[in-house]
Write an enzyme that holds these catalytic residues in place. Structure first.
Site, PDB file in Angstrom:
ATOM      1  N   TYR A 223       0.828  -1.207   0.000  1.00 43.24           N
ATOM      2  CA  TYR A 223       0.000   0.000   0.000  1.00 43.24           C
ATOM      3  C   TYR A 223       0.859   1.253   0.000  1.00 43.24           C
ATOM      4  O   TYR A 223       0.561   2.225  -0.703  1.00 43.24           O
ATOM      5  CB  TYR A 223      -0.944   0.022   1.201  1.00 43.24           C
ATOM      6  CG  TYR A 223      -1.763   1.303   1.248  1.00 43.24           C
ATOM      7  CD1 TYR A 223      -2.669   1.601   0.234  1.00 43.24           C
ATOM      8  CD2 TYR A 223      -1.619   2.214   2.293  1.00 43.24           C
ATOM      9  CE1 TYR A 223      -3.413   2.778   0.260  1.00 43.24           C
ATOM     10  CE2 TYR A 223      -2.365   3.387   2.328  1.00 43.24           C
ATOM     11  CZ  TYR A 223      -3.254   3.667   1.308  1.00 43.24           C
ATOM     12  OH  TYR A 223      -3.980   4.835   1.330  1.00 43.24           O
TER      13      TYR A 223
ATOM     14  N   ARG B   7       1.180   6.487  -7.094  1.00 40.49           N
ATOM     15  CA  ARG B   7       0.069   7.393  -7.395  1.00 40.49           C
ATOM     16  C   ARG B   7       0.489   8.845  -7.217  1.00 40.49           C
ATOM     17  O   ARG B   7       0.205   9.703  -8.073  1.00 40.49           O
ATOM     18  CB  ARG B   7      -1.121   7.064  -6.494  1.00 40.49           C
ATOM     19  CG  ARG B   7      -2.296   8.026  -6.640  1.00 40.49           C
ATOM     20  CD  ARG B   7      -3.498   7.603  -5.800  1.00 40.49           C
ATOM     21  NE  ARG B   7      -3.179   7.507  -4.381  1.00 40.49           N
ATOM     22  CZ  ARG B   7      -4.066   7.130  -3.446  1.00 40.49           C
ATOM     23  NH1 ARG B   7      -5.306   6.819  -3.790  1.00 40.49           N
ATOM     24  NH2 ARG B   7      -3.706   7.062  -2.177  1.00 40.49           N
TER      25      ARG B   7
ATOM     26  N   TYR C 104      -0.824  13.187   6.322  1.00 35.94           N
ATOM     27  CA  TYR C 104      -0.388  12.220   7.330  1.00 35.94           C
ATOM     28  C   TYR C 104       1.114  12.373   7.594  1.00 35.94           C
ATOM     29  O   TYR C 104       1.886  12.679   6.674  1.00 35.94           O
ATOM     30  CB  TYR C 104      -0.648  10.791   6.849  1.00 35.94           C
ATOM     31  CG  TYR C 104      -2.060  10.294   7.046  1.00 35.94           C
ATOM     32  CD1 TYR C 104      -3.015  11.017   7.746  1.00 35.94           C
ATOM     33  CD2 TYR C 104      -2.439   9.058   6.529  1.00 35.94           C
ATOM     34  CE1 TYR C 104      -4.301  10.543   7.918  1.00 35.94           C
ATOM     35  CE2 TYR C 104      -3.721   8.565   6.698  1.00 35.94           C
ATOM     36  CZ  TYR C 104      -4.647   9.314   7.396  1.00 35.94           C
ATOM     37  OH  TYR C 104      -5.914   8.833   7.561  1.00 35.94           O
TER      38      TYR C 104
ATOM     39  N   ARG D  17     -11.436  13.535   1.900  1.00 35.31           N
ATOM     40  CA  ARG D  17     -12.375  12.703   2.657  1.00 35.31           C
ATOM     41  C   ARG D  17     -13.716  12.560   1.945  1.00 35.31           C
ATOM     42  O   ARG D  17     -14.389  11.535   2.082  1.00 35.31           O
ATOM     43  CB  ARG D  17     -12.596  13.283   4.051  1.00 35.31           C
ATOM     44  CG  ARG D  17     -11.356  13.294   4.923  1.00 35.31           C
ATOM     45  CD  ARG D  17     -10.873  11.912   5.264  1.00 35.31           C
ATOM     46  NE  ARG D  17      -9.673  11.949   6.102  1.00 35.31           N
ATOM     47  CZ  ARG D  17      -8.942  10.893   6.417  1.00 35.31           C
ATOM     48  NH1 ARG D  17      -9.272   9.698   5.938  1.00 35.31           N
ATOM     49  NH2 ARG D  17      -7.871  11.017   7.174  1.00 35.31           N
TER      50      ARG D  17
ATOM     51  N   GLU E 193     -13.940  -0.927   6.543  1.00 35.33           N
ATOM     52  CA  GLU E 193     -13.926   0.404   5.940  1.00 35.33           C
ATOM     53  C   GLU E 193     -15.234   0.589   5.178  1.00 35.33           C
ATOM     54  O   GLU E 193     -15.766  -0.372   4.593  1.00 35.33           O
ATOM     55  CB  GLU E 193     -12.732   0.539   4.997  1.00 35.33           C
ATOM     56  CG  GLU E 193     -12.636   1.875   4.258  1.00 35.33           C
ATOM     57  CD  GLU E 193     -11.345   2.027   3.488  1.00 35.33           C
ATOM     58  OE1 GLU E 193     -10.265   1.908   4.110  1.00 35.33           O
ATOM     59  OE2 GLU E 193     -11.398   2.220   2.257  1.00 35.33           O
TER      60      GLU E 193
END
Length: 325
Positions: free
Chosen positions: A137, A144, A196, A209, A318
């Site tokens: 991940y 990305r 983050y 979000r 999730e």
């Protein structure tokens, strides 16, 4: 048991139908969640249950389609849906492949005059494999971010997104794009994912979000990113799926309340009829507990349970959502 379709009226005559397909020639794109179909996008994840077997994003406008440089596209007016799929060996580092995939997708969007990103879905195998910065991940996020940076995207141009791991050895990336940007919403309970701290990897996750679309007819669609048991930037309630689910509910309530305030739409403060929730569950045996709790909290919403791995190994569930006002 599946209910009759409830339609979500969207900007420009777009609608989402949670069961079955749209009328001939009216489907911009469709996600087949319960059973794979050749004409529909897929997650490559096992179906656990619910009353949302399919998401059909339809339009009251002609749809054109094609394929270029490995990217499949479908367009209706100013909405462009892009799909890219390729084999992905779970033992490989995905960073270069993800960067190349996003390079192609973003170039296709730009060439079509639809550079603005509205929603992204990403599925890849073994998402938690590898230690530290070698985790797949984290390597996905690196690839990305590199592609987005090359194409000139800043924090304000990111969009709602989901990244989930499964068992199918395929990288799948789907983007919804347009010439004009949506309206991004952040959750006051959470640090923005793109900010983050370094402990979560060399590049922060590149998503907002939630993203809202506005348009003619006083319609508004709110697309909520995959939301987990994260407060601030930390995972809460490790190994406790019930407690994680309650934290997710609080996060969704907070995000919806913020959306209602920011957009001046009180109806966005709750999931109601026509709201669609995809629920990604790490351990399939947890689905009955999760489904029962969500039914109590949002009885009118449609649910799809899918067996998938969340981006952090200590997260057990999730939820992503589509809602309207």
């Amino acid at each position: 048991m599946l209910h009759e379709p409830a339609r979500v009226n969207l900007p420009g005559g777009v609608r989402v139908e949670p069961v079955g397909g749209g009328r001939a020639g009216s489907t911009l794109f469709e996600f087949a969640l319960a059973e794979p179909r050749s004409h529909a996008a897929g997650c490559g994840l096992a179906w656990l249950g619910g009353d949302l077997a399919d998401e059909c994003w339809g339009v009251d406008a002609p749809v054109s389609a094609g394929r270029e440089d490995g990217v499949t596209w479908r367009r209706a007016g100013d909405l462009l849906f892009l799909a890219f799929e390729q084999p992905d060996d779970p033992a490989d580092d995905p960073a270069a492949a993800v960067e190349a995939a996003y390079d192609r997708l973003l170039a296709t969007a730009a060439a079509a005059g639809c550079r603005q990103l509205l929603r992204a879905w990403n599925y890849l195998p073994a998402i938690n494999a590898g230690a530290g910065d070698a985790e797949r991940y984290r390597r996905f996020c690196l690839g990305r971010a590199a592609a987005l940076e090359k194409a000139g995207y800043g924090e304000g141009e990111l969009c709602a997104g989901t990244a989930i791991g499964g068992d199918e050895p395929l990288l799948r990336v789907y983007l919804l794009c347009a010439p004009e940007p949506g309206i991004n919403i952040e959750n006051p309970r959470q640090v923005s994912a793109y900010r983050y701290p370094r402990q979560y990897g060399p590049r922060s996750p590149s998503f907002a979000r939630a993203t809202a679309i506005t348009g003619p007819g006083d319609a508004m669609l709110l697309m909520i990113s995959g939301t987990a048991s994260v407060v601030g930037h930390r995972t809460l309630h490790e190994d406790d799926v019930a407690a994680q689910l309650e934290e997710i509910i609080r996060n969704l309530e907070s995000l919806m309340a913020q959306s209602a305030r920011d957009l001046g739409r009180p109806g966005l403060a709750e999931f109601g009829e026509g709201s669609l929730l995809r629920v990604y569950v790490r351990n399939a045996d947890d689905w009955p507990l999760i489904e029962a709790r969500l039914r109590r909290r949002w009885p009118a919403a449609r649910l799809a349970g899918l067996r998938g791995d969340v981006c952090r190994s200590d997260l057990l569930v999730e939820i992503e959502a589509v809602s309207r006002s």
